[in-house]
Design an enzyme around this catalytic site. Sequence first.
Site, short mmCIF file in Angstrom:
data_model
loop_
_atom_site.label_atom_id
_atom_site.label_comp_id
_atom_site.label_asym_id
_atom_site.label_seq_id
_atom_site.Cartn_x
_atom_site.Cartn_y
_atom_site.Cartn_z
N ASP A 19 0.81 -1.23 0.00
CA ASP A 19 0.00 0.00 0.00
C ASP A 19 0.83 1.27 0.00
OD1 ASP A 19 -2.25 -1.63 0.11
OD2 ASP A 19 -2.26 -1.64 2.30
N LYS A 22 1.93 2.09 -5.09
CA LYS A 22 2.51 1.52 -6.32
C LYS A 22 1.60 1.79 -7.52
CE LYS A 22 2.45 -2.51 -4.36
NZ LYS A 22 2.09 -2.15 -2.98
N GLY A 46 -4.54 -4.28 -3.77
CA GLY A 46 -5.51 -3.23 -4.09
C GLY A 46 -4.72 -2.00 -4.48
N HIS A 47 -4.73 -1.65 -5.75
CA HIS A 47 -3.93 -0.54 -6.26
C HIS A 47 -4.85 0.59 -6.71
CE1 HIS A 47 -0.45 -3.55 -7.21
NE2 HIS A 47 -0.77 -3.51 -5.94
N GLN A 228 1.96 -6.07 -3.18
CA GLN A 228 2.49 -6.22 -1.81
C GLN A 228 3.80 -5.43 -1.63
OE1 GLN A 228 1.39 -9.59 -3.34
NE2 GLN A 228 -0.55 -8.68 -2.76
N GLY A 306 -10.77 -2.96 3.39
CA GLY A 306 -11.33 -1.84 4.14
C GLY A 306 -10.85 -1.78 5.60
P1 GDP Z 1 -0.68 0.33 -3.57
O1 GDP Z 1 -1.30 -0.94 -3.08
O2 GDP Z 1 0.78 0.37 -3.30
O3 GDP Z 1 -1.00 0.63 -5.01
O4 GDP Z 1 -1.33 1.50 -2.69
P2 GDP Z 1 -2.89 1.68 -2.32
O5 GDP Z 1 -3.62 2.16 -3.51
O6 GDP Z 1 -3.41 0.48 -1.63
O7 GDP Z 1 -2.78 2.79 -1.20
C1 GDP Z 1 -2.17 4.03 -1.44
C2 GDP Z 1 -3.20 5.15 -1.18
O8 GDP Z 1 -2.52 6.39 -1.12
C3 GDP Z 1 -4.20 5.30 -2.32
O9 GDP Z 1 -5.43 5.72 -1.78
C4 GDP Z 1 -3.59 6.40 -3.20
O10 GDP Z 1 -4.57 7.11 -3.94
C5 GDP Z 1 -2.97 7.27 -2.14
N1 GDP Z 1 -1.76 8.01 -2.56
C6 GDP Z 1 -0.72 7.60 -3.35
N2 GDP Z 1 0.24 8.54 -3.39
C7 GDP Z 1 -0.18 9.55 -2.59
C8 GDP Z 1 0.40 10.80 -2.18
O11 GDP Z 1 1.52 11.15 -2.54
N3 GDP Z 1 -0.36 11.56 -1.34
C9 GDP Z 1 -1.60 11.20 -0.88
N4 GDP Z 1 -2.25 12.00 -0.07
N5 GDP Z 1 -2.16 10.02 -1.25
C10 GDP Z 1 -1.45 9.22 -2.08
P1 IMO Z 2 -0.89 -4.19 -2.24
O1 IMO Z 2 -0.45 -4.74 -3.57
C1 IMO Z 2 -0.96 -4.60 2.10
C2 IMO Z 2 -1.07 -8.67 3.72
C3 IMO Z 2 -2.34 -9.07 4.43
C4 IMO Z 2 -1.76 -10.00 5.47
C5 IMO Z 2 -0.66 -10.72 4.71
C6 IMO Z 2 -1.06 -12.08 4.17
O2 IMO Z 2 -2.16 -3.46 -2.28
O3 IMO Z 2 0.24 -3.42 -1.60
P2 IMO Z 2 -2.60 -12.81 2.13
O4 IMO Z 2 -4.05 -12.58 1.86
O5 IMO Z 2 -1.70 -12.26 1.07
O6 IMO Z 2 -2.29 -14.24 2.44
O7 IMO Z 2 -2.31 -11.99 3.50
O8 IMO Z 2 -0.31 -9.86 3.63
N1 IMO Z 2 -1.26 -8.17 2.33
C7 IMO Z 2 -1.19 -6.87 2.00
N2 IMO Z 2 -1.01 -5.77 2.76
N3 IMO Z 2 -1.05 -4.48 0.76
C8 IMO Z 2 -1.20 -5.57 -0.03
O9 IMO Z 2 -1.17 -5.52 -1.36
C9 IMO Z 2 -1.32 -6.84 0.60
N4 IMO Z 2 -1.50 -8.10 0.13
C10 IMO Z 2 -1.45 -8.90 1.21
O10 IMO Z 2 -2.98 -7.95 5.01
O11 IMO Z 2 -1.15 -9.26 6.49
MG MG Z 3 -2.85 -1.58 -1.82
#
Ligand code: GDP
Ligand code: IMO
Ligand code: MG
Length: 429
Positions: A19, A22, A46-47, A228, A306
């Site tokens: 998270d 990426k 979840g991206h 991840q 969530g």
């Molecule tokens: P990922 O799994 O690495 O793709 O990241 P996620 O999408 O799960 O979580 C990153 C969250 O941070 C998302 O809601 C993005 O829209 C938000 N985000 C990414 N870069 C920035 C930033 O520089 N500033 C802020 N405020 N939000 C960001």
């Molecule tokens: P993105 O790509 C954050 C975490 C889960 C749990 C552990 C194992 O959005 O960064 P699993 O279901 O993979 O067997 O769970 O890994 N986990 C993540 N945490 N971002 C993710 O993906 C994750 N994918 C798995 O919360 O701790």
């Molecule tokens: Mg994510």
Amino acid sequence: MKWGISLPSKVVVGAQWGDEGKGKVIDILASRAEMVVRSQGGNNAGHTVEANGEVYKLHLIPSGILYAKTPCLIGCGVVIDPKAILEEIDSLESRGISCDNLRIDPRAHVIMPWHIELDGLGEAARGSADIGTTKRGIGPCYMDKAERCGLRIYDLVNDCFAEKAAAVCALKNKLITAVYGGAPLDAAAIIPEYVGYGKRLRKYVADVSVLTYNAIKAGRKVLFEGAQGALLDLDLGTYPYVTSSHPTAGGFCVGTGIGPTCIDEVIGVAKAYTTRVGKGPFPTELNDAMGEMIRTRGNEFGTTTGRPRRTGWFDAVIVRHAVRINGLTSIALNKLDTLSGIDELKICAAYRMEDGTEITDFPPTLEQLADCTPVYITLKGFDGDLSGCRSFDSLPGNAKAYLTQIEKLIEFPIGMVGIGPGREQNIER
Ligand code: GDP
Ligand code: IMO
Ligand code: MG
């Protein structure tokens, strides 16, 4: 971070516990790419991409999909829930995003209902020692792959599926009932449903190893999208509180079917602080009002489940670990804007062991980590709205000092700074 003539392929990996943003970095770089490839994980990911006033949450489909002409490939190392990917395709297409350029490798393994069932039963059986998985069946699917009883995309889209699936379902029902005391799954209902998914997915199936290799040979710009993060790597993360794949740079070779010489750059994505979802150690965690403030300001709630994300200070020890195990060539640091308005910022520079010695290399086991406490450097905070900044120099002085201190500790340059969730809220150095 610029595309160079001799640097056509880039890997984007998470440098913390996932998270890190990426999806946003991939979306920005994808505007200059000619192919985007996912190589590991599944719909545990979840991206988020914010573009053109819309928010897209992608789980299996590469974040390059918003660029209609760019082929988006899913490699053999990804585990695919057919129902979930079809829902994602339908949802994107209903919003006017074409998935015609999506391709899935026939070797990729299929997440079946018994994997999801066993993920839940396994977590329940672990009780308070649960991992906190996303319960998407990821671990059990990778287990079957290693055990060599998995079903692959090739099987799903071909006539052999019904017979193979019936045999595996019978085996898994024994496990579900005899070991966990659960209710057996109904193969007679599952198989026709999945045959239907296979029919719809057939048109997307292609050899991703060949497509990627040919693109790289032709000098095309290929972007590999990690899911991840480094600390969730099955071997190099905080085992057993990890995912079941290899989200580190080495994982892309096996998960796509290319060699390491095909990868030119490895970009690590980190947040300006640290978050983690699920259980497991988190040395710089803030279980206080500051942690709550970062969660609220940063909207730190899981994109997939969530769940509230655990929050803490930036930990240079874990990012140094990510630099080493990925062989990073650059770092993108997101969410600097979230820290604006905090009086004092802390950065974990090292861990102090029980005997008083300090270490800067992340320990290999949880037992060793248990003996560590973070050693912090305190810096003055910064304030103001950063979202309009478009150059490093235009950032407040204390924000620049914060970034410079991080660079010093991780012994690595920050190439990109995120100051908001939008495509354009980004500074490239
Ligand atoms: P990922 O799994 O690495 O793709 O990241 P996620 O999408 O799960 O979580 C990153 C969250 O941070 C998302 O809601 C993005 O829209 C938000 N985000 C990414 N870069 C920035 C930033 O520089 N500033 C802020 N405020 N939000 C960001
Ligand atoms: P993105 O790509 C954050 C975490 C889960 C749990 C552990 C194992 O959005 O960064 P699993 O279901 O993979 O067997 O769970 O890994 N986990 C993540 N945490 N971002 C993710 O993906 C994750 N994918 C798995 O919360 O701790
Ligand atoms: Mg994510």
